[in-house]
Structures are given as C-alpha cells and as structure tokens.
Design a protein around this motif. Sequence first.
Motif, PDB file in Angstrom:
ATOM      1  N   ALA A 220      -1.524   1.008   4.153  1.00  0.00           N
ATOM      2  CA  ALA A 220      -1.896   0.139   3.043  1.00  0.00           C
ATOM      3  C   ALA A 220      -0.720  -0.132   2.122  1.00  0.00           C
ATOM      4  O   ALA A 220       0.095   0.749   1.845  1.00  0.00           O
ATOM      5  N   GLY A 221      -0.675  -1.404   1.675  1.00  0.00           N
ATOM      6  CA  GLY A 221       0.202  -1.803   0.582  1.00  0.00           C
ATOM      7  C   GLY A 221      -0.674  -1.996  -0.646  1.00  0.00           C
ATOM      8  O   GLY A 221      -1.011  -1.042  -1.349  1.00  0.00           O
ATOM      9  N   VAL A 222      -1.122  -3.238  -0.887  1.00  0.00           N
ATOM     10  CA  VAL A 222      -2.116  -3.454  -1.942  1.00  0.00           C
ATOM     11  C   VAL A 222      -3.503  -3.040  -1.468  1.00  0.00           C
ATOM     12  O   VAL A 222      -4.408  -2.827  -2.271  1.00  0.00           O
ATOM     13  N   GLY A 223      -3.703  -2.973  -0.139  1.00  0.00           N
ATOM     14  CA  GLY A 223      -4.935  -2.431   0.402  1.00  0.00           C
ATOM     15  C   GLY A 223      -5.859  -3.405   1.101  1.00  0.00           C
ATOM     16  O   GLY A 223      -6.924  -3.008   1.582  1.00  0.00           O
ATOM     17  N   GLY A 224      -5.483  -4.682   1.196  1.00  0.00           N
ATOM     18  CA  GLY A 224      -6.373  -5.667   1.786  1.00  0.00           C
ATOM     19  C   GLY A 224      -6.737  -5.378   3.230  1.00  0.00           C
ATOM     20  O   GLY A 224      -7.913  -5.473   3.620  1.00  0.00           O
ATOM     21  N   PHE A 225      -5.754  -5.047   4.048  1.00  0.00           N
ATOM     22  CA  PHE A 225      -6.000  -4.739   5.460  1.00  0.00           C
ATOM     23  C   PHE A 225      -6.874  -3.501   5.591  1.00  0.00           C
ATOM     24  O   PHE A 225      -7.887  -3.504   6.309  1.00  0.00           O
ATOM     25  N   VAL A 245      -6.429   6.520   4.829  1.00  0.00           N
ATOM     26  CA  VAL A 245      -5.537   5.453   4.369  1.00  0.00           C
ATOM     27  C   VAL A 245      -4.163   6.047   4.114  1.00  0.00           C
ATOM     28  O   VAL A 245      -4.027   7.073   3.424  1.00  0.00           O
ATOM     29  N   VAL A 246      -3.138   5.405   4.673  1.00  0.00           N
ATOM     30  CA  VAL A 246      -1.772   5.937   4.645  1.00  0.00           C
ATOM     31  C   VAL A 246      -0.892   5.040   3.780  1.00  0.00           C
ATOM     32  O   VAL A 246      -0.820   3.827   4.011  1.00  0.00           O
ATOM     33  N   GLU A 247      -0.210   5.638   2.803  1.00  0.00           N
ATOM     34  CA  GLU A 247       0.682   4.913   1.901  1.00  0.00           C
ATOM     35  C   GLU A 247       2.038   5.604   1.842  1.00  0.00           C
ATOM     36  O   GLU A 247       2.140   6.811   2.091  1.00  0.00           O
ATOM     37  N   PRO A 248       3.095   4.885   1.468  1.00  0.00           N
ATOM     38  CA  PRO A 248       4.362   5.559   1.179  1.00  0.00           C
ATOM     39  C   PRO A 248       4.223   6.441  -0.060  1.00  0.00           C
ATOM     40  O   PRO A 248       3.496   6.087  -1.008  1.00  0.00           O
ATOM     41  N   GLU A 249       4.885   7.569  -0.066  1.00  0.00           N
ATOM     42  CA  GLU A 249       4.899   8.403  -1.270  1.00  0.00           C
ATOM     43  C   GLU A 249       5.383   7.604  -2.475  1.00  0.00           C
ATOM     44  O   GLU A 249       4.908   7.805  -3.597  1.00  0.00           O
ATOM     45  N   ALA A 250       6.311   6.684  -2.244  1.00  0.00           N
ATOM     46  CA  ALA A 250       6.905   5.910  -3.331  1.00  0.00           C
ATOM     47  C   ALA A 250       5.983   4.821  -3.862  1.00  0.00           C
ATOM     48  O   ALA A 250       6.266   4.224  -4.904  1.00  0.00           O
ATOM     49  N   ALA A 251       4.880   4.539  -3.162  1.00  0.00           N
ATOM     50  CA  ALA A 251       3.992   3.443  -3.580  1.00  0.00           C
ATOM     51  C   ALA A 251       2.541   3.782  -3.262  1.00  0.00           C
ATOM     52  O   ALA A 251       1.809   2.968  -2.703  1.00  0.00           O
ATOM     53  N   ALA A 285      -9.832  -4.427  -2.985  1.00  0.00           N
ATOM     54  CA  ALA A 285      -9.596  -3.432  -1.932  1.00  0.00           C
ATOM     55  C   ALA A 285      -9.931  -2.035  -2.418  1.00  0.00           C
ATOM     56  O   ALA A 285     -10.560  -1.246  -1.692  1.00  0.00           O
ATOM     57  N   LEU A 286      -9.528  -1.712  -3.631  1.00  0.00           N
ATOM     58  CA  LEU A 286      -9.821  -0.384  -4.174  1.00  0.00           C
ATOM     59  C   LEU A 286     -11.325  -0.155  -4.255  1.00  0.00           C
ATOM     60  O   LEU A 286     -11.824   0.917  -3.883  1.00  0.00           O
ATOM     61  N   HIS A 287     -12.064  -1.150  -4.714  1.00  0.00           N
ATOM     62  CA  HIS A 287     -13.513  -1.044  -4.821  1.00  0.00           C
ATOM     63  C   HIS A 287     -14.138  -0.813  -3.441  1.00  0.00           C
ATOM     64  O   HIS A 287     -15.031   0.034  -3.291  1.00  0.00           O
ATOM     65  N   VAL A 288     -13.682  -1.534  -2.441  1.00  0.00           N
ATOM     66  CA  VAL A 288     -14.208  -1.376  -1.082  1.00  0.00           C
ATOM     67  C   VAL A 288     -13.906   0.022  -0.556  1.00  0.00           C
ATOM     68  O   VAL A 288     -14.782   0.709  -0.001  1.00  0.00           O
ATOM     69  N   LEU A 289     -12.667   0.465  -0.717  1.00  0.00           N
ATOM     70  CA  LEU A 289     -12.276   1.770  -0.178  1.00  0.00           C
ATOM     71  C   LEU A 289     -13.030   2.905  -0.861  1.00  0.00           C
ATOM     72  O   LEU A 289     -13.387   3.902  -0.206  1.00  0.00           O
ATOM     73  N   GLU A 290     -13.304   2.755  -2.144  1.00  0.00           N
ATOM     74  CA  GLU A 290     -14.048   3.795  -2.846  1.00  0.00           C
ATOM     75  C   GLU A 290     -15.458   3.945  -2.283  1.00  0.00           C
ATOM     76  O   GLU A 290     -15.970   5.058  -2.154  1.00  0.00           O
TER      77      GLU A 290
END
Length: 360
Positions: A220-225, A245-251, A285-290
């Motif tokens: 995920a970046g902003v999380g749309g995918f 969901v996998v993100e960079p530590e930096a983001a 995206a955040l709302h969906v993932l939650e």
Amino acid sequence: MTKVDDLTFIPDHARALAYFRRQPGYIVSPLVEVLLPLGDEVLVKSETARMGLGAFKALGGPYAVFRILTARWREEGSGLSTKCQGSDIDSGADFQSFAARQTFVAASAGNHGIGVAAGARAHGANARIYLARTVPDNFKRRLEKHGATVVRSGATYEDSVAAAAADAAQTGATLLADGTWQGYTEIPKIVMEGYTVIAEELRASFEATSKWPSHVFLQAGVGGFAAAMAHMIRANWAMQPELIVVEPEAAACLQASHLAGKSVQADGPSSAMGRLDCKVPSIVALHVLERCGVVYETLSEDEGLAAAETVLRLGIPTTPSGAAGYGGMQKWLQRNKRPADFLPLVVITEGADTNDRIHT
C-alpha cells in the motif's frame, strides 16, 4: 466534515470487468505457484505486463478516464448529434471532438500517472501529470511517450498532489487522483473500482481450483489497491484469508492512522519503494481497511530491496515497490509461527525495465 457516505465504497466490479473485456489489450494476468527454499508454496499474481503498461494501475486511470468522459458526454454533450450508445459512445466524431477539449490532471509517484496518460490518449483527451523531484526520470519519459505533459513540482508526492489540485482549480481541468481527502472522494472510488478486476480474476481462479489462499499480502501507498482488494475479498470470496497490508517503514501512513484511530501523516524519509512512498492515507481506503479487519507489516529499505532481488530470481523483474507484498510475507514468516494450512498469495504490482530494475 467528511460524511459517512463519502467514505462508503460499493464498487460495481461487473461494470469494470465489462469495460476491460472490451479492450483489445485485456487478458487475465498470470497466477503462478512457486516454492520457497523450505518448501512453502506461494501463489504469485503478476501485474508486470498488465494492459501493456506494466502495472496494476493500468486498471485504474484508463477506466476512470472513460467513466468520467462518458458521464460528462451524456450531461454536457447530450445536445450534440450522435448515434453512439452504451459501450460504443466513444467511437463517434462528436464524442472525439468533445474528448479533445478535456484535460485530466493527476499527481503520481509513477504508475498512476501512466494509467491516466494512457487512458486520456486512448479516449482522445489530454493529460497533465505532476511529479515530485524524487520520481525517477524514466517515469517522466514513459509519461511523455503516452502523450502527457509532465510538470515537476515539489520534493514529495504530497507536494505534487497539492500542485495538481491547484492546477485543476485554476484551469478547470479534471483532477483524477487515486487518493482521497475531505471533500474529494468520488473520482478515486472509480479508480479503485478498476482495481477490483484483480480480485475478481483471482476469485474465478480459486473457485475453479478450490485452492484458496490462507493469507493475502497487499502492498500500500495511499491504500487504494489494498482497500479495493480487501473489500472484494471480504464481500465475494468463499474462503476468507487473513489480510496483511504492507507499507515501507518510511511511509507507514495506514498503520499509523490505524493506531491513532484517525487519518494521520507518516513522518519518515524518502523511500526507495517509490510507488509506496506516500505519507498521507486515502481516507476512503483507510475506512475500508478498518472494516475489513486487516493487520499491518512494514518493510525497511533493505528488506524491500531484498524482496525485489528474490522475486527477480523467480523470473519476475520488478522493483521494491512491486515486490513489497512478497517482502511482507517473508518478514511475516520470520515473526510468526507458520500455520499448518499456510498458503500465501502475493501480488507483484509492477514490472521493471532495464533502467528501473530494483534501483528505484
């Protein structure tokens, strides 16, 4: 204040599939089974050749361009003479003249901009793409090959988003972002609807084989995918996997927002996982993932690079961004007891050309 309805995501995956099945470049992206050194089987969905654009975002921008153009044609061009109806609406001269007057503006860390540019060109419209200074020059060249005007603006992805939004406000162009924020949610939902094609392709395959994954790792970046996939998995899959969901530590903006209970900005340096280097989450995206019950994993820069190198040895040239789901799976295995029924699914979200391979 953001309304609950603004955050609701109810995609029409059949509409998205119908659009792509009409496109000459559409084929179902490959799903392969590979073995890890210790014998674990992994399901790998490769988006590296999707629609000739080399990334899953070929399903987002082009689809959104078409949906927006045709909706406006029906609204603004209804007084023009045309016999075009339904899926043929973009084949008439009047529509083409109408589309040529439309401009789409987007910010991009690479692939979203290419999707918007390709979609605009395919349907006769114009594209202007904003890139931060950290986006590699080869993405700028690829955008220009797809007919886009490229504007460099700011040091971060968020800077380029602000510049694209200001452009649209000043010029009347259509802002086609893949992230959402207060007051801007509907167009990115169309982009996300395009991504649901991947989940539906996978569902069809698993229903045919009865070989469902136990765990799905989604970068995920902003999380749309990640959100589009999570929604479809929870809504339509007969067997329910764990979602990571996998993100960079930096983001890690989604994880930080999850922990804070609200949308917050991540604070980290630039990441070599450039297409995931987004510090502010999409509120939709955040709302969906939650509501989908996901958990989070983060990758260091070294772990992202190692994942890309591992996936390359499997015969799939990609980048740290494209391999982040695979890297998340490797890290998850190091930190968790392997379940007896462990069958992970990862999506390789982008390919890499000779100038971009691993070094992004």
